[in-house]
Enzyme design. Structure first.
Site, short mmCIF file in Angstrom:
data_model
loop_
_atom_site.label_atom_id
_atom_site.label_comp_id
_atom_site.label_asym_id
_atom_site.label_seq_id
_atom_site.Cartn_x
_atom_site.Cartn_y
_atom_site.Cartn_z
CG ASP A 7 -53.74 24.65 48.49
OD1 ASP A 7 -53.28 23.57 48.04
OD2 ASP A 7 -53.68 24.96 49.70
NE ARG A 67 -51.68 14.76 47.34
CZ ARG A 67 -52.11 15.88 47.94
NH1 ARG A 67 -52.97 15.80 48.94
NH2 ARG A 67 -51.65 17.06 47.57
CB SER A 80 -44.20 25.60 45.40
OG SER A 80 -44.22 24.42 46.20
CG ASN A 115 -45.75 21.89 45.35
OD1 ASN A 115 -46.31 22.74 44.65
ND2 ASN A 115 -46.15 21.65 46.60
#
Ligand code: IPE
Ligand code: IPE
Ligand code: MG
Length: 244
Positions: free
Chosen positions: A21, A34, A66, A69
């Site tokens: 993370d 990002r 995930s 996500n």
């Protein structure tokens, strides 16, 4: 002194799970998108994978994407899927005798990604060193729900009775059924939560949290986590006296 010299090489955890993370915040700190952080994060994956194999870890399971996500902005999801196509380096896996696998809702992934990952799994299937497992479109609640559904069908068709539902039977229906439970779970990026990762499997795992964002996580941090793990006493419900 480096942590590598302090690690007991005879007590290396068999299975290390990592919640990678902090990519987004790492990029933001640098005034970048990002996605830039995800690219940097992919490089960390290569480095830590090689380190883990060298240390003699048997299973490395990386939380890569995930179920939740999927709810991120579409362009970020697309960038992450593209990164998967670019960053799985078969050459590195072969060189290090690493077997590649995935856990998660595979069919949800774009066809192109499915094909590329399948090829990689096939090509590395005979390797006998570490298994590198990416958790993709994965969440524990998804996985446990699927297991319950399969078991319910078996009970309904009479294949098993409800009395035959045991801890082991449930574990055998999870996507991790071919590996031991994680000995050590590491989460980078400063959050102290599991975010739906390996909830069943981590019942007795040692948890290790660090503030370092995933792109900055390096060998030394990794060795530190393993060193800290080795300082813990794993009692599994017993008393300290029973252990020693
Ligand atoms: C982890 O980094 C990678 C994925 C979840 C795909 P993040 O993208 O969650 O980065 P932060 O937590 O926003 O910094
Ligand atoms: C967890 O990170 C998922 C992965 C690392 C792939 P998130 O960034 O999605 O988790 P939350 O939302 O902060 O709990
Ligand atoms: Mg995050």
């Amino acid at each position: 002194m480096s942590y590598i010299e302090q690690i007991d090489k005879t007590r290396i955890p068999q299975h290390v799970a990592i919640i990678m993370d902090g990519n987004g915040r790492w990029a933001k700190q640098r005034g970048k998108e990002r996605t830039y952080g995800h690219q940097a994060g992919a490089e960390t994956v290569q480095k830590i994978t090689e380190d883990a194999a060298r240390l003699g870890i048997k299973y490395l399971t990386l939380y890569t994407f995930s179920t939740e996500n999927w709810n991120r902005p579409q362009d970020e999801v697309a960038a992450l899927m593209n990164l998967l196509l670019d960053s799985i380096e078969e050459e590195t896996l072969m060189k290090n005798n690493i077997r590649f696998g995935i856990i998660g809702d595979f069919n949800k992934l774009p066809m192109e990604v499915q094909k590329s990952l399948t090829l990689c799994m096939e090509h590395t299937a005979k390797n006998t060193g570490m298994s590198l497992i990416l958790a993709l479109s994965y969440s524990s609640r998804w996985e446990i729900t699927e297991a319950v559904r399969q078991i319910a069908i078996q009970v309904k068709t009479g294949e098993i009775s409800s009395e035959q539902i045991t801890d082991e039977l449930i574990a055998s229906h999870l996507s991790t059924n071919f590996m031991p439970d994680p000995d050590l779970l590491i989460r980078t990026g400063g959050e102290i939560r599991l975010s739906n990762y390996l909830l069943w499997q981590c019942a007795y795992s040692e948890l290790y949290f660090c503030d370092t964002f995933w792109p900055d996580f390096d060998k030394e941090e990794f060795y530190k986590a393993i060193y800290e793990y080795q300082q813990r006493e794993r009692r599994f419900g017993k008393t300290s006296e029973q252990i020693s």
